[in-house]
Scaffold this motif. Structure first.
Motif, PDB file in Angstrom:
ATOM      1  N   ALA A   1      47.508  40.437  42.459  1.00  0.00           N
ATOM      2  CA  ALA A   1      46.448  41.168  43.143  1.00  0.00           C
ATOM      3  C   ALA A   1      46.716  42.665  43.132  1.00  0.00           C
ATOM      4  O   ALA A   1      47.842  43.098  43.350  1.00  0.00           O
ATOM      5  N   PRO A   2      45.710  43.464  42.863  1.00  0.00           N
ATOM      6  CA  PRO A   2      45.872  44.911  43.013  1.00  0.00           C
ATOM      7  C   PRO A   2      45.828  45.273  44.509  1.00  0.00           C
ATOM      8  O   PRO A   2      45.672  44.384  45.348  1.00  0.00           O
ATOM      9  N   LEU A   3      45.966  46.549  44.822  1.00  0.00           N
ATOM     10  CA  LEU A   3      45.710  46.985  46.197  1.00  0.00           C
ATOM     11  C   LEU A   3      44.190  46.962  46.377  1.00  0.00           C
ATOM     12  O   LEU A   3      43.456  47.403  45.498  1.00  0.00           O
ATOM     13  N   ILE A   4      43.733  46.409  47.509  1.00  0.00           N
ATOM     14  CA  ILE A   4      42.281  46.301  47.702  1.00  0.00           C
ATOM     15  C   ILE A   4      41.925  47.002  49.017  1.00  0.00           C
ATOM     16  O   ILE A   4      42.352  46.572  50.088  1.00  0.00           O
ATOM     17  N   TRP A   5      41.186  48.068  48.907  1.00  0.00           N
ATOM     18  CA  TRP A   5      40.869  48.884  50.082  1.00  0.00           C
ATOM     19  C   TRP A   5      39.371  48.983  50.319  1.00  0.00           C
ATOM     20  O   TRP A   5      38.571  48.835  49.405  1.00  0.00           O
ATOM     21  N   ARG A   6      39.062  49.247  51.588  1.00  0.00           N
ATOM     22  CA  ARG A   6      37.648  49.374  51.983  1.00  0.00           C
ATOM     23  C   ARG A   6      37.475  50.683  52.762  1.00  0.00           C
ATOM     24  O   ARG A   6      38.314  51.033  53.590  1.00  0.00           O
ATOM     25  N   TYR A   7      36.393  51.375  52.461  1.00  0.00           N
ATOM     26  CA  TYR A   7      36.099  52.642  53.150  1.00  0.00           C
ATOM     27  C   TYR A   7      34.644  52.616  53.611  1.00  0.00           C
ATOM     28  O   TYR A   7      33.760  52.232  52.840  1.00  0.00           O
TER      29      TYR A   7
ATOM     30  N   THR B   1      41.395  34.985  27.100  1.00  0.00           N
ATOM     31  CA  THR B   1      42.382  34.509  28.053  1.00  0.00           C
ATOM     32  C   THR B   1      42.595  35.413  29.270  1.00  0.00           C
ATOM     33  O   THR B   1      42.534  34.916  30.377  1.00  0.00           O
ATOM     34  N   PRO B   2      42.835  36.746  29.096  1.00  0.00           N
ATOM     35  CA  PRO B   2      43.306  37.466  30.279  1.00  0.00           C
ATOM     36  C   PRO B   2      42.309  37.552  31.438  1.00  0.00           C
ATOM     37  O   PRO B   2      42.503  36.930  32.455  1.00  0.00           O
ATOM     38  N   GLY B   3      41.221  38.238  31.284  1.00  0.00           N
ATOM     39  CA  GLY B   3      40.310  38.452  32.401  1.00  0.00           C
ATOM     40  C   GLY B   3      40.970  39.399  33.377  1.00  0.00           C
ATOM     41  O   GLY B   3      42.173  39.366  33.551  1.00  0.00           O
ATOM     42  N   TRP B   4      40.213  40.256  33.990  1.00  0.00           N
ATOM     43  CA  TRP B   4      40.827  41.102  35.018  1.00  0.00           C
ATOM     44  C   TRP B   4      39.873  41.218  36.183  1.00  0.00           C
ATOM     45  O   TRP B   4      38.708  40.855  36.113  1.00  0.00           O
ATOM     46  N   TRP B   5      40.380  41.720  37.292  1.00  0.00           N
ATOM     47  CA  TRP B   5      39.656  41.649  38.550  1.00  0.00           C
ATOM     48  C   TRP B   5      38.303  42.370  38.504  1.00  0.00           C
ATOM     49  O   TRP B   5      37.323  41.903  39.046  1.00  0.00           O
ATOM     50  N   GLY B   6      38.299  43.504  37.826  1.00  0.00           N
ATOM     51  CA  GLY B   6      37.043  44.265  37.748  1.00  0.00           C
ATOM     52  C   GLY B   6      35.974  43.532  36.971  1.00  0.00           C
ATOM     53  O   GLY B   6      34.787  43.713  37.208  1.00  0.00           O
ATOM     54  N   GLY B   7      36.417  42.700  36.015  1.00  0.00           N
ATOM     55  CA  GLY B   7      35.456  42.005  35.169  1.00  0.00           C
ATOM     56  C   GLY B   7      34.810  40.809  35.837  1.00  0.00           C
ATOM     57  O   GLY B   7      33.836  40.253  35.321  1.00  0.00           O
TER      58      GLY B   7
ATOM     59  N   MET C   1      53.951  49.280  38.139  1.00  0.00           N
ATOM     60  CA  MET C   1      53.566  47.914  37.774  1.00  0.00           C
ATOM     61  C   MET C   1      52.154  47.929  37.189  1.00  0.00           C
ATOM     62  O   MET C   1      51.240  48.487  37.774  1.00  0.00           O
ATOM     63  N   ASN C   2      52.022  47.333  36.069  1.00  0.00           N
ATOM     64  CA  ASN C   2      50.707  47.337  35.429  1.00  0.00           C
ATOM     65  C   ASN C   2      50.058  45.976  35.549  1.00  0.00           C
ATOM     66  O   ASN C   2      50.533  44.982  35.027  1.00  0.00           O
ATOM     67  N   HIS C   3      48.928  45.932  36.274  1.00  0.00           N
ATOM     68  CA  HIS C   3      48.243  44.668  36.478  1.00  0.00           C
ATOM     69  C   HIS C   3      47.251  44.351  35.376  1.00  0.00           C
ATOM     70  O   HIS C   3      46.749  43.262  35.297  1.00  0.00           O
ATOM     71  N   ARG C   4      46.960  45.365  34.594  1.00  0.00           N
ATOM     72  CA  ARG C   4      45.931  45.138  33.583  1.00  0.00           C
ATOM     73  C   ARG C   4      46.525  44.499  32.336  1.00  0.00           C
ATOM     74  O   ARG C   4      47.593  44.899  31.877  1.00  0.00           O
ATOM     75  N   PRO C   5      45.849  43.533  31.763  1.00  0.00           N
ATOM     76  CA  PRO C   5      46.298  42.985  30.485  1.00  0.00           C
ATOM     77  C   PRO C   5      46.164  44.039  29.394  1.00  0.00           C
ATOM     78  O   PRO C   5      45.487  45.041  29.592  1.00  0.00           O
ATOM     79  N   PRO C   6      46.819  43.826  28.264  1.00  0.00           N
ATOM     80  CA  PRO C   6      46.856  44.851  27.228  1.00  0.00           C
ATOM     81  C   PRO C   6      45.477  45.361  26.806  1.00  0.00           C
ATOM     82  O   PRO C   6      45.281  46.547  26.662  1.00  0.00           O
ATOM     83  N   ARG C   7      44.539  44.484  26.621  1.00  0.00           N
ATOM     84  CA  ARG C   7      43.216  44.948  26.185  1.00  0.00           C
ATOM     85  C   ARG C   7      42.176  44.460  27.162  1.00  0.00           C
ATOM     86  O   ARG C   7      41.958  43.263  27.312  1.00  0.00           O
ATOM     87  N   LEU C   8      41.562  45.408  27.859  1.00  0.00           N
ATOM     88  CA  LEU C   8      40.607  45.053  28.893  1.00  0.00           C
ATOM     89  C   LEU C   8      39.194  45.008  28.365  1.00  0.00           C
ATOM     90  O   LEU C   8      38.870  45.628  27.358  1.00  0.00           O
ATOM     91  N   GLU C   9      38.355  44.324  29.103  1.00  0.00           N
ATOM     92  CA  GLU C   9      36.932  44.368  28.788  1.00  0.00           C
ATOM     93  C   GLU C   9      36.475  45.813  28.829  1.00  0.00           C
ATOM     94  O   GLU C   9      36.806  46.549  29.741  1.00  0.00           O
TER      95      GLU C   9
END
Lengths: 502, 368
Positions: free
Chosen positions: B111-117, B196-202, B1-9
């Motif tokens: 939502a992506p997988l979100i982990w903490r270490y 329009t897209p925006g992604w979590w990292g941005g 599954m690809n959560h990223r939009p076609p063209r990312l920041e």
């Protein structure tokens, strides 16, 4: 019998209805293209002598004169064009290398004209330079690139290497006294002082009368070492080692003995009437480590109070060469592109050797950044900066400042006839003939240079404001502010800019 | 599954301008406040975001692990997670790892997988590369974000953490259950990107070690700043202002040893005219030195930023103050926000309220 007659390139077209036979053109033409025929009380022309300098056109009180390209032509040939045949015929007759002046007129790509500048819309505001501060002051020089030190009181130690303080990032580049006249030099020196910028002595030494402008003077040390002495080095605000010139990379210079008149002889510290020959290489620099020695010799001689500039011609391996120079102790690197001017150069070299400044500048800036040393050296671009947009583009590509010379001469009256090597400049610029030199009034010349740079400064501020940038430092190397038009992938990659629309 | 939009920041040099809302507060006495408070503050400025990015940074939120680096990571796939964890295990002593708790939220999707270490660099690895722990971690951030496809490490400081997502900030706060965290300082951001897209990292805040930045503005000096900072090992993969601003502060303060006030005099340098007219020669020399030595780090164009760091916050406007920003004080708490309403929403009564001048840093530290 082979006849070498070549029909003149230009014809003087005189409107006899307007001509009042005042003979001003005759008096003003050092090339003796205008002749008075007493028998008919009429002016006539020797087209062969005309260099198309436009002196007569501009001074004719009745505007009776114009210069037109002669229609004479050989059979149409895309390969063997007229000028190629003519040059060949001349050489067959003379056995000599061809000589030319000023930058190459050949139709190489001008990348400035294929770069477009950005402006703000909606997401950030443009800034009005008439209402808000707009800073174009540039401190040109090296920074140490090491972590700052603190004193015992915890305050930063604020010493930095010496630098040039430019009120606007434009300087007049090297033109020697000898290649241009006393009055031309005087104009440049006065203008540099009034503008708060710098002019450059070139390799001809510094005339005593201009020592008063020392604070705005870059003194050049070239391969001939003409006029170089301790006082000369101390006089300047910076010292420039000339390794090469964009118009003639790889070769030296030759000022004929007839131009070494009394004043020039004294300034250059060579006997009157002797040829002033600058060797192709510096005879004490055969590699980069030798350059380092000269840089530090000059720094030692001036007690590390002045920045040292190393000027090089833009050649194929420019990025690696510049990287070496940046590590050789130089504070500033000046790159001269192949469209840069000259007082005299072999035609074949001027037209065929070197690379455009835009590509050289971009390649050098990128390389210095890849190596993490861009901030340790100032970068000056020259070699046909024609207007304020070229300045903005050069700075956005990565230059700290630009050098202008051809543009400055145009402001002084030069009409780019490219005949400097004849020494008969009708505008009093590239000549040592007293009757011609006096045609250039240094005060008026200085004023025109001040006008030019002031006008460019205004335009630079307008363009910066449009981009939402209010300090020139923030434009430097800001390639996102540029887009290319009609450039291929390779060109875009070297320039480090995207194509318009991308 | 690809959560990223076609063209990312950042991809293919894509740079997306954004307008924004920012808010923050700090308790100078070190008292820890629930993350729900900052959520309420930023929620007031709903109209300044468009639902394409919201986030928070909390300081003092992991007292039980305060000596360990807290890594927050987005994974786009389990493959990326495996790869990243493999890398972490080889280089770090991982003393705790878990999914970051989230609640289902109708407005937060994909939502992506979100982990903490919670980690410490392995001493043997540190010795081998002759780096400090901070340098080692900074390198890891660059490494993971550039080299491990589908993994994005977005928080890496000690006793602090960043929580961000695509959505309106108030929804993002609910999604991450911020009410379960308590910190002495919080920053928040609502984003208004123009694409329009925006992604979590941005989304903001953008963080590097314990520095985090929330920012409102679009800097015109971006490429000059980026090309300078990239000489020193930073890799601006996102092509956002916030990213480069964070790296600039990390470089100036950690690498070059400048104080925050000095760093502020670099990024919002006084005008030459002001420097020239300053009577205090030591001040004048210092300003001139900073402006010359770091001339490529001058930031132009509109910005208001809040920089969070261990033990403090700094607020800073561009030199012309082209973006709104107000500061309020009530007792031991200092509030900073794009609009006054965001402060009044959580502290209706204020002892003091002012609008800092352009280029004038407001630095607030906790007393200890």
């Amino acid at each position: 019998m082979i006849h070498d007659y070549i029909y003149p390139e230009f014809e003087v077209a005189r409107d006899y209805d307007k001509c009042v036979v005042c003979r001003a053109c005759e008096r003003q033409c050092a090339n003796e293209a205008h002749v008075y025929k007493e028998k008919y009380d009429k002016m006539t022309c020797i087209n062969e002598n005309c260099v198309n300098c436009h002196r007569c056109v501009t001074i004719c009180p009745t505007h009776a004169l114009k210069i037109v390209r002669s229609g004479d032509t050989y059979k149409r040939n895309a390969n063997w064009q007229n000028w190629i045949i003519n040059e060949l015929v001349r050489q067959a007759g003379s056995g000599a290398a061809l000589l030319s002046s000023m930058g190459t007129p050949e139709p190489y790509p001008v990348y400035w004209d294929k770069l477009l500048i950005n402006a703000s819309q909606v997401t950030n505001p443009s800034i009005d330079p008439l209402r808000e501060p707009m800073e174009v002051r540039m401190r040109l020089g090296a920074t140490p690139g090491t972590k700052p030190q603190r004193g015992a009181d915890g305050r930063l130690k604020t010493q930095l290497p010496p630098s040039l303080n430019l009120s606007v990032p434009i300087m007049f580049s090297a033109m020697s006294y000898g290649s241009i006249s006393y009055n031309a030099h005087s104009s440049l020196a006065q203008a540099a002082q009034q503008l708060g910028i710098y002019y450059n002595t070139g390799e001809g030494g510094l005339h005593r009368d201009f020592e008063q402008y020392g604070g705005n003077t870059i003194v050049q040390v070239a391969s001939g070492r003409f006029g170089v002495h301790q006082g000369y080095l101390d006089m300047g605000a910076a010292i420039e080692i000339k390794m090469g010139q964009g118009a003639k990379p790889g070769i030296g210079g030759h000022l004929p003995g007839k131009k070494i008149v009394e004043d020039i002889s004294r300034t250059r510290m060579i006997p009157e009437g002797t040829d002033a020959i600058s060797p192709a290489p510096h005879h004490d620099i055969y590699s980069i480590e030798d350059l380092r020695q000269l840089v530090y010799s000059l720094k030692e001689a001036t007690r590390y109070t002045k920045p040292v500039i190393v000027k090089i011609a833009a050649v194929h391996n420019i990025a690696a060469i510049a990287s070496g120079i940046a590590r050789s102790g130089a504070d500033i690197i000046a790159i001269d592109g192949f469209r840069g001017g000259t007082g005299a150069a072999p035609t074949r070299i001027r037209n065929s050797v070197g690379i455009p400044i835009e590509l050289a500048l971009a390649a050098v800036d990128s390389r210095l950044r890849e190596e993490g040393i861009r901030h340790r050296v100032g970068l000056v671009a020259g070699g046909s900066i024609r207007n304020s947009a070229d300045v903005v583009k050069a700075i956005a590509l990565g230059a700290d400042a630009v050098y202008i010379a051809t543009g400055a001469l145009l402001a002084l009256g030069c009409h780019l006839c490219r005949s400097c090597h004849s020494g008969k400049c009708n505008w009093g610029i590239a000549t040592q003939r007293p009757d011609l030199v006096k045609r250039l009034n240094p005060e008026i010349g200085a004023q025109r240079l001040v006008n030019l740079v002031t006008a460019w400064e205004r335009e630079i501020k307008e363009m910066m404001g449009g981009m939402g940038i209010n300090a020139i430092e923030a434009l430097r190397g800001n390639r996102a502010m540029l887009r290319g038009v009609g450039l291929n992938e390779t060109e875009l990659n070297i320039l480090g800019v995207k194509h318009a629309g991308a | 599954m690809n959560h990223r939009p076609p063209r990312l920041e950042g991809q293919d040099g894509l740079r997306i301008p954004a307008g924004c809302a920012i808010s923050a507060f700090i308790n100078k006495d070190g008292t820890r406040t629930s993350g729900d408070v900052i959520r309420k503050s930023i929620a007031v400025m709903h109209e300044r975001s468009n639902g394409l990015g919201g986030g928070f940074a909390g300081y003092g939120i992991y007292p039980e692990y305060k000596d360990y680096f807290a890594f927050h990571v987005f994974y786009m796939s389990t493959k990326a997670k495996d790869e990243c964890e493999d890398y972490l295990e080889r280089n770090y002593d991982i003393i705790n790892l878990s999914k970051i708790p989230t609640r289902k939220h109708k407005n937060i999707t994909d939502a992506p997988l979100i982990w903490r270490y919670f980690v410490l660099p392995l001493p043997t690895k540190l010795d081998a590369c002759q780096k400090t722990a901070d340098e080692f971690v900074a390198h890891a951030v660059m490494y993971i974000n550039t080299n491990i496809d589908g993994a994005y490490l977005f928080s890496s400081g000690k006793d602090m953490g960043v929580f961000k997502a695509v959505g309106f900030p108030e929804d993002v706060g609910e999604f991450y259950q911020l009410e379960n965290y308590a910190g002495y300082a919080w920053t928040a951001h609502g984003r208004y990107p123009t694409n329009t897209p925006g992604w979590w990292g941005g989304a903001h805040p953008f963080a590097m070690l314990d520095y985090s930045v929330v920012h409102n503005g679009e800097i015109s000096s971006y490429d000059a700043n980026r090309r300078f900072i990239e000489m020193f090992g930073y890799d601006c993969t996102l092509q956002t202002d916030t990213e480069v601003i964070t790296y600039i502060f990390d470089y100036l303060c950690r690498h070059e040893g400048l104080t925050l006030r000095e760093a502020a005099s670099v990024v919002a340098a006084p005008f030459w005219e002001v420097i020239g007219k300053t009577y205090d020669y030591r001040k004048r020399e210092e300003w001139e030195f900073l402006r010359r030595a770091y001339s490529s780090l001058l930031i132009t164009g509109p910005f208001s930023i809040i920089l969070g760091y261990s033990g403090g916050l700094m607020a800073l406007n561009d030199r012309l103050k082209l973006r709104s920003m107000v500061v309020g004080e009530r007792g031991d708490t200092v509030y900073i926000a794009s609009e006054e309403c965001a402060i009044r929403a959580i502290s209706p009564q204020l002892d003091k309220l002012w609008s800092p001048d352009g280029g004038e840093p407001v630095i607030v530290t906790i007393n200890n």
